[in-house]
Design an enzyme around this catalytic site. Structure first.
Site, PDB file in Angstrom:
ATOM      1  N   SER A   1      39.623 -24.983  54.543  1.00 16.61           N
ATOM      2  CA  SER A   1      40.346 -25.403  53.202  1.00 16.61           C
ATOM      3  C   SER A   1      39.865 -24.775  51.936  1.00 16.61           C
ATOM      4  O   SER A   1      38.426 -24.820  51.898  1.00 16.61           O
ATOM      5  CB  SER A   1      40.418 -26.726  53.065  1.00 16.61           C
ATOM      6  N   LEU A   2      40.732 -24.254  51.053  1.00 11.96           N
ATOM      7  CA  LEU A   2      39.802 -23.596  49.824  1.00 11.96           C
ATOM      8  C   LEU A   2      39.971 -24.665  48.717  1.00 11.96           C
ATOM      9  O   LEU A   2      39.504 -24.629  47.644  1.00 11.96           O
ATOM     10  CB  LEU A   2      40.799 -22.657  49.325  1.00 11.96           C
ATOM     11  N   SER A   3      40.782 -25.993  49.015  1.00  8.73           N
ATOM     12  CA  SER A   3      40.664 -27.124  47.848  1.00  8.73           C
ATOM     13  C   SER A   3      39.383 -27.706  47.277  1.00  8.73           C
ATOM     14  O   SER A   3      39.224 -27.644  45.936  1.00  8.73           O
ATOM     15  CB  SER A   3      41.270 -28.431  48.282  1.00  8.73           C
TER      16      SER A   3
ATOM     17  N   THR B   1      46.501 -33.050  53.726  1.00  6.37           N
ATOM     18  CA  THR B   1      47.019 -32.059  54.407  1.00  6.37           C
ATOM     19  C   THR B   1      47.468 -32.149  55.991  1.00  6.37           C
ATOM     20  O   THR B   1      46.982 -33.340  56.459  1.00  6.37           O
ATOM     21  CB  THR B   1      46.393 -30.613  54.020  1.00  6.37           C
TER      22      THR B   1
ATOM     23  N   LYS C   1      50.269 -35.509  56.287  1.00  2.30           N
ATOM     24  CA  LYS C   1      51.144 -36.073  55.053  1.00  2.30           C
ATOM     25  C   LYS C   1      52.126 -37.010  55.205  1.00  2.30           C
ATOM     26  O   LYS C   1      52.452 -37.709  54.078  1.00  2.30           O
ATOM     27  CB  LYS C   1      51.754 -34.593  54.742  1.00  2.30           C
TER      28      LYS C   1
ATOM     29  N   ASP D   1      53.268 -30.815  45.940  1.00  3.01           N
ATOM     30  CA  ASP D   1      54.057 -29.516  46.446  1.00  3.01           C
ATOM     31  C   ASP D   1      55.119 -29.314  45.998  1.00  3.01           C
ATOM     32  O   ASP D   1      55.143 -28.170  45.941  1.00  3.01           O
ATOM     33  CB  ASP D   1      54.021 -29.857  48.150  1.00  3.01           C
TER      34      ASP D   1
ATOM     35  N   ASN E   1      65.703 -21.547  60.895  1.00  2.00           N
ATOM     36  CA  ASN E   1      64.569 -22.044  61.714  1.00  2.00           C
ATOM     37  C   ASN E   1      64.801 -21.619  63.161  1.00  2.00           C
ATOM     38  O   ASN E   1      65.618 -21.545  63.604  1.00  2.00           O
ATOM     39  CB  ASN E   1      64.551 -23.590  61.495  1.00  2.00           C
ATOM     40  N   ARG E   2      63.404 -21.409  63.713  1.00  4.69           N
ATOM     41  CA  ARG E   2      63.465 -21.066  65.098  1.00  4.69           C
ATOM     42  C   ARG E   2      64.147 -22.054  65.912  1.00  4.69           C
ATOM     43  O   ARG E   2      65.004 -21.895  66.773  1.00  4.69           O
ATOM     44  CB  ARG E   2      61.957 -20.782  65.494  1.00  4.69           C
TER      45      ARG E   2
ATOM     46  N   ILE F   1      54.756 -18.750  51.180  1.00  2.08           N
ATOM     47  CA  ILE F   1      53.946 -19.671  50.894  1.00  2.08           C
ATOM     48  C   ILE F   1      52.650 -19.603  51.575  1.00  2.08           C
ATOM     49  O   ILE F   1      51.818 -20.417  51.393  1.00  2.08           O
ATOM     50  CB  ILE F   1      54.722 -21.250  50.932  1.00  2.08           C
TER      51      ILE F   1
HETATM   52  P1  ATR Z   1      54.231 -27.379  57.582  1.00  2.00           P
HETATM   53  O1  ATR Z   1      54.014 -28.718  57.298  1.00  2.00           O
HETATM   54  O2  ATR Z   1      53.062 -26.295  56.929  1.00  2.00           O
HETATM   55  O3  ATR Z   1      55.815 -26.891  57.061  1.00  2.00           O
HETATM   56  P2  ATR Z   1      54.990 -27.385  60.262  1.00  2.00           P
HETATM   57  O4  ATR Z   1      55.831 -28.550  60.101  1.00  2.00           O
HETATM   58  O5  ATR Z   1      54.166 -27.374  61.579  1.00  2.00           O
HETATM   59  O6  ATR Z   1      54.126 -26.965  59.123  1.00  2.00           O
HETATM   60  O7  ATR Z   1      56.077 -26.294  60.411  1.00  2.00           O
HETATM   61  C1  ATR Z   1      55.755 -25.087  60.930  1.00  2.00           C
HETATM   62  C2  ATR Z   1      57.186 -24.127  60.663  1.00  2.00           C
HETATM   63  O8  ATR Z   1      56.932 -22.807  61.197  1.00  2.00           O
HETATM   64  C3  ATR Z   1      58.282 -24.684  61.600  1.00  2.00           C
HETATM   65  O9  ATR Z   1      59.707 -24.334  60.796  1.00  2.00           O
HETATM   66  C4  ATR Z   1      58.471 -23.920  62.693  1.00  2.00           C
HETATM   67  O10 ATR Z   1      59.418 -23.592  63.638  1.00  2.00           O
HETATM   68  P3  ATR Z   1      59.925 -24.670  64.647  1.00  2.00           P
HETATM   69  O11 ATR Z   1      60.439 -25.797  63.820  1.00  2.00           O
HETATM   70  O12 ATR Z   1      60.884 -23.799  65.508  1.00  2.00           O
HETATM   71  O13 ATR Z   1      58.462 -25.001  65.466  1.00  2.00           O
HETATM   72  C5  ATR Z   1      57.787 -22.634  62.045  1.00  2.00           C
HETATM   73  N1  ATR Z   1      57.351 -21.459  63.099  1.00  2.00           N
HETATM   74  C6  ATR Z   1      55.955 -21.727  63.661  1.00  2.00           C
HETATM   75  N2  ATR Z   1      55.619 -20.719  64.642  1.00  2.00           N
HETATM   76  C7  ATR Z   1      56.793 -19.600  64.617  1.00  2.00           C
HETATM   77  C8  ATR Z   1      57.046 -18.672  65.276  1.00  2.00           C
HETATM   78  N3  ATR Z   1      56.324 -18.019  66.026  1.00  2.00           N
HETATM   79  N4  ATR Z   1      58.332 -18.095  64.989  1.00  2.00           N
HETATM   80  C9  ATR Z   1      59.377 -18.624  64.349  1.00  2.00           C
HETATM   81  N5  ATR Z   1      59.232 -19.796  63.551  1.00  2.00           N
HETATM   82  C10 ATR Z   1      57.886 -20.432  63.885  1.00  2.00           C
END
Ligand code: ATR
Length: 271
Positions: free
Chosen positions: A15-17, A62, A66, A102, A150-151, A215
């Site tokens: 963490s950089l905080s 973090t 959260k 945020d 989103n994936r 981000i």
């Molecule tokens: P944060 O709190 O920082 O937003 P998170 O809740 O873990 O972290 O969210 C990570 C995001 O990155 C999610 O939208 C995730 O997609 P999924 O909902 O399908 O898991 C996305 N993500 C992570 N790895 C990925 C990958 N290899 N390809 C595409 N999307 C990915």
């Protein structure tokens, strides 16, 4: 007496905080210190208890705490309630108040560049906690249309529903079917890029009319940023959001303007 602040999460060692806040204390000559405290998933309650015992003055929250942290607050700000997550907590004589910096921390670099959001179309990649704060921010600023990609499509649909409930026109799409030409803003809120992976979407149609905001702050120049820069888009870096949220947390705790330049200097020195 020295006031102690912390960031809690897991992993936390990178963490950089601590560097950012300690640089701010030094710049303003404040008798404060800021530490990183690892609290593993499932141990938040005990971790918070130990922070209470050492009379922590305030802390950042973090991944992965959260959302869960919300249940240990005595009071939550309006932003926290809307987003359903907190990243900043103040401790006033045992009373824990939660904030979410945020959202405004994300918006700050856009506003600083005088880029208008009202009436514009936005593409948000990702559907995690960060994406949620970002979507809430765009709705607050009057974005006309928000598309979530989103994936996992179901999560994009859920986030689009959240945006609709807040009053925006919103829809969802898979990463493969994105057409960037429909949007002014392209935001990466996925973790794709952290390990130098290729951009999560095709960047061919990105041009000088786009604002591309990743981000991810480490690495600073993700593939999405590099490609978008080549295509002459306006670029906003992840470190700017990191600084924005840190400056706002600082102001909540210390009730004075954050020494932004000192914070920025130590952060950029760390890259
Ligand atoms: P944060 O709190 O920082 O937003 P998170 O809740 O873990 O972290 O969210 C990570 C995001 O990155 C999610 O939208 C995730 O997609 P999924 O909902 O399908 O898991 C996305 N993500 C992570 N790895 C990925 C990958 N290899 N390809 C595409 N999307 C990915």
């Amino acid at each position: 007496m020295v006031k102690t602040f912390a960031v809690i999460g897991d992993p936390i060692e990178h963490s950089l905080s601590p560097s950012i806040h300690n640089a701010a204390f030094k710049a303003l000559n404040l008798d404060c210190t800021y530490i990183a405290y690892r609290i593993p998933r499932g141990e938040l309650k005990e971790g918070i208890e130990s922070l209470r015992q050492i009379k922590i003055s305030g802390f950042n929250v973090t991944i992965p705490h959260k959302i869960e942290m919300m249940q240990y607050l005595d009071e939550a700000s309006a932003e926290c309630k809307v987003i359903g997550a907190t990243n900043t907590v103040s401790n006033d004589n045992g009373k824990f108040t939660g904030y979410n910096t945020d959202m405004d921390g994300f918006l700050e670099p856009i506003k600083k560049r005088n880029i208008g959001i009202s009436g514009e179309s936005v593409l948000v990649l990702g559907s995690g906690g960060a994406a949620r704060a970002i979507v809430a921010g765009f709705v607050k600023e009057g974005a006309k249309k928000i598309t979530i990609s989103n994936r996992t499509l179901q999560k994009a649909q859920d986030l689009a529903e959240f945006a609709s409930d807040l009053g925006a026109e919103a829809d969802s799409i898979t990463l493969q079917n994105v057409d960037v030409s429909k949007y002014k803003f392209v935001i990466n809120a996925t973790s794709v890029g952290l390990k130098n992976e290729p951009s999560p979407i095709s960047t061919n149609a990105i041009n000088a009319n786009h604002v591309v905001y990743d981000i991810i702050y480490m690495p600073m120049n993700t593939d999405l940023i590099q490609q978008s820069k080549k295509n002459s888009a306006t670029i906003i870096y992840g470190y700017e959001m990191l600084l924005g949220q840190a400056a706002l947390a600082f102001q909540i705790w210390h009730k004075v303007q954050a020494p932004y330049e000192a914070m920025k200097k130590v952060l950029l020195g760390g890259f």
